[in-house]
Write a protein that holds these residues in place. Sequence first.
Motif, PDB file in Angstrom:
ATOM      1  N   GLY A  48       0.750  -1.116   0.052  1.00 30.34           N
ATOM      2  CA  GLY A  48      -0.017   0.020   0.293  1.00 30.34           C
ATOM      3  C   GLY A  48       0.771   1.173  -0.023  1.00 30.34           C
ATOM      4  N   LEU A  49       0.136   2.235   0.802  1.00 28.71           N
ATOM      5  CA  LEU A  49       1.105   3.496   0.863  1.00 28.71           C
ATOM      6  C   LEU A  49       2.540   3.315   1.554  1.00 28.71           C
ATOM      7  N   ASN A  93      -3.484   1.381   3.672  1.00 23.41           N
ATOM      8  CA  ASN A  93      -2.566   1.064   4.992  1.00 23.41           C
ATOM      9  C   ASN A  93      -2.762  -0.382   5.563  1.00 23.41           C
ATOM     10  N   PRO A  94      -2.273  -1.374   4.763  1.00 20.94           N
ATOM     11  CA  PRO A  94      -2.607  -2.784   5.329  1.00 20.94           C
ATOM     12  C   PRO A  94      -2.014  -2.994   6.403  1.00 20.94           C
ATOM     13  N   PRO A  95      -2.527  -3.360   7.567  1.00 21.34           N
ATOM     14  CA  PRO A  95      -1.929  -3.841   8.613  1.00 21.34           C
ATOM     15  C   PRO A  95      -0.989  -5.138   8.676  1.00 21.34           C
ATOM     16  N   PRO A  96      -0.027  -5.363   9.448  1.00 25.22           N
ATOM     17  CA  PRO A  96       0.374  -6.777   9.366  1.00 25.22           C
ATOM     18  C   PRO A  96      -0.711  -7.779   9.551  1.00 25.22           C
ATOM     19  N   PRO A  97      -0.584  -8.679   8.755  1.00 24.34           N
ATOM     20  CA  PRO A  97      -1.746 -10.055   8.676  1.00 24.34           C
ATOM     21  C   PRO A  97      -1.968 -10.410  10.112  1.00 24.34           C
ATOM     22  N   GLU A  98      -1.242 -10.433  11.101  1.00 23.23           N
ATOM     23  CA  GLU A  98      -1.696 -10.915  12.409  1.00 23.23           C
ATOM     24  C   GLU A  98      -2.840 -10.013  13.109  1.00 23.23           C
ATOM     25  N   GLN A  99      -2.856  -8.746  12.467  1.00 23.14           N
ATOM     26  CA  GLN A  99      -4.078  -7.599  12.855  1.00 23.14           C
ATOM     27  C   GLN A  99      -5.169  -7.956  12.060  1.00 23.14           C
ATOM     28  N   TRP A 100      -5.342  -8.812  11.032  1.00 23.28           N
ATOM     29  CA  TRP A 100      -6.440  -8.858  10.021  1.00 23.28           C
ATOM     30  C   TRP A 100      -7.548  -9.688  10.959  1.00 23.28           C
ATOM     31  N   THR A 101      -8.763  -9.389  10.851  1.00 21.12           N
ATOM     32  CA  THR A 101      -9.793 -10.190  11.230  1.00 21.12           C
ATOM     33  C   THR A 101      -9.814 -11.676  10.836  1.00 21.12           C
ATOM     34  N   ALA A 140       1.504 -14.874   7.216  1.00 22.16           N
ATOM     35  CA  ALA A 140       2.325 -13.619   7.565  1.00 22.16           C
ATOM     36  C   ALA A 140       2.832 -12.804   6.477  1.00 22.16           C
ATOM     37  N   GLU A 141       3.157 -13.362   5.267  1.00 19.08           N
ATOM     38  CA  GLU A 141       3.523 -12.521   4.192  1.00 19.08           C
ATOM     39  C   GLU A 141       2.657 -11.772   3.548  1.00 19.08           C
ATOM     40  N   ILE A 142       1.322 -11.869   3.636  1.00 13.92           N
ATOM     41  CA  ILE A 142       0.119 -11.114   2.872  1.00 13.92           C
ATOM     42  C   ILE A 142       0.385  -9.511   3.053  1.00 13.92           C
ATOM     43  N   THR A 143       0.432  -8.752   2.128  1.00  7.88           N
ATOM     44  CA  THR A 143      -0.157  -7.557   2.311  1.00  7.88           C
ATOM     45  C   THR A 143      -0.657  -7.008   0.628  1.00  7.88           C
ATOM     46  N   GLU A 144      -0.862  -5.860   0.623  1.00 10.54           N
ATOM     47  CA  GLU A 144      -1.271  -5.343  -0.492  1.00 10.54           C
ATOM     48  C   GLU A 144      -0.343  -5.675  -1.832  1.00 10.54           C
ATOM     49  N   ALA A 145      -0.857  -6.213  -3.033  1.00  9.66           N
ATOM     50  CA  ALA A 145      -0.288  -6.396  -4.339  1.00  9.66           C
ATOM     51  C   ALA A 145       1.126  -7.674  -3.959  1.00  9.66           C
ATOM     52  N   TRP A 146       0.934  -8.297  -2.869  1.00  8.97           N
ATOM     53  CA  TRP A 146       1.897  -9.392  -2.663  1.00  8.97           C
ATOM     54  C   TRP A 146       1.022 -10.469  -1.552  1.00  8.97           C
ATOM     55  N   VAL A 147       0.644 -11.550  -2.320  1.00  6.04           N
ATOM     56  CA  VAL A 147      -0.485 -12.288  -1.639  1.00  6.04           C
ATOM     57  C   VAL A 147       0.327 -13.892  -2.135  1.00  6.04           C
ATOM     58  N   PRO A 148       0.640 -14.654  -0.998  1.00  5.89           N
ATOM     59  CA  PRO A 148       1.024 -15.981  -0.959  1.00  5.89           C
ATOM     60  C   PRO A 148       0.283 -16.783  -1.580  1.00  5.89           C
ATOM     61  N   VAL A 149       0.380 -17.756  -2.589  1.00  4.62           N
ATOM     62  CA  VAL A 149      -0.558 -18.624  -3.112  1.00  4.62           C
ATOM     63  C   VAL A 149      -0.105 -20.059  -3.470  1.00  4.62           C
ATOM     64  N   ILE A 157       3.684 -16.291  -5.450  1.00  8.48           N
ATOM     65  CA  ILE A 157       3.236 -15.062  -4.953  1.00  8.48           C
ATOM     66  C   ILE A 157       2.374 -14.333  -6.032  1.00  8.48           C
ATOM     67  N   LEU A 158       0.992 -14.045  -5.658  1.00  9.99           N
ATOM     68  CA  LEU A 158       0.217 -13.381  -6.762  1.00  9.99           C
ATOM     69  C   LEU A 158       0.479 -11.707  -6.212  1.00  9.99           C
ATOM     70  N   VAL A 159       0.822 -11.214  -7.542  1.00 11.01           N
ATOM     71  CA  VAL A 159       1.393  -9.860  -7.477  1.00 11.01           C
ATOM     72  C   VAL A 159       0.334  -8.983  -8.422  1.00 11.01           C
ATOM     73  N   PHE A 160      -0.094  -7.600  -8.301  1.00 16.66           N
ATOM     74  CA  PHE A 160      -0.768  -6.676  -8.869  1.00 16.66           C
ATOM     75  C   PHE A 160      -0.343  -5.298  -8.716  1.00 16.66           C
ATOM     76  N   GLN A 161      -1.129  -4.669  -9.151  1.00 17.06           N
ATOM     77  CA  GLN A 161      -0.613  -3.012  -8.909  1.00 17.06           C
ATOM     78  C   GLN A 161      -0.861  -2.885  -7.499  1.00 17.06           C
ATOM     79  N   ASN A 162       0.069  -1.739  -6.951  1.00 16.31           N
ATOM     80  CA  ASN A 162      -0.019  -1.424  -5.640  1.00 16.31           C
ATOM     81  C   ASN A 162      -0.825  -0.170  -5.415  1.00 16.31           C
ATOM     82  N   CYS A 163      -1.456   0.308  -4.648  1.00 19.68           N
ATOM     83  CA  CYS A 163      -2.334   1.517  -4.554  1.00 19.68           C
ATOM     84  C   CYS A 163      -1.609   2.875  -4.462  1.00 19.68           C
TER      85      CYS A 163
END
Length: 164
Positions: A48-49, A93-101, A140-149, A157-163
Motif C-alpha cells: 500500500g502507501l 494502509n494494510p496492517p500486518p496480517p496478524e492484525q487482520w480479522t 504472515a507474508e500477505i500485504t497489498e499487491a503481494w499475496v502468497p498462493v 506470490i500473486l502480484v498486482f498493482q500497488n495502490c
Amino acid sequence: MRREATRDEATVMAMHNVFLDPAGTTPFGLAVIVLAPTGVTYEHQCEGLMTSTRTVEGFLVPVPSNDYDPEANEAFDAEGALLSFFHKEFRGNPPPPEQWTPGQVESLAKLVSRVPFWSTPTGSAPSELLHLTLDMERVAEITEAWVPVKTPYGPGILVFQNCD
C-alpha cells in the motif's frame, strides 16, 4: 548433448533481477511468481502507501484478470476485486496480517480462489484451467499487491498493482 555452465556463466545467470513496473506507471495486470531456483529474482512494490519492495526468486506466469463463472453466468474481474478489497478494507494502509480479522482473511481467500491459473503439463497431458489458493501456511507474508498462493507448480506470490 547438454553442456554444463562454467562458474562465470553460472554467476552471471544467478544475478538477474527484474523489477516489475519500476516507474509505477504501467500496470501489468495479475501475475504469479512461482518460487523456483531459476537464477532470476523479481522485485515488486507492495504494501500500500508504505511502498515497500519485496523480492523473490522464481518464474513469472501472467494470469488472466477476468474469468467467467458459469454457475453465476457472469464474468468476474479478479484484478478489480483484489484492488477493491484492499482499498475497502485498508484504504492503502494494510496492517500486518496478524492484525487482520478472520473475516478479512476469508474474504481474501475467496477472491484468490477465483483467480484462474492454467496448468500446462509436459508430454501429452492436456492443459487444465485451475484456480489459485491462498497459502494459509504463509499468511504472515500477505500485504497489498503481494499475496502468497499455491499453484499447480508449487508455492507462489500473486502480484498486482500497488495502490500508492
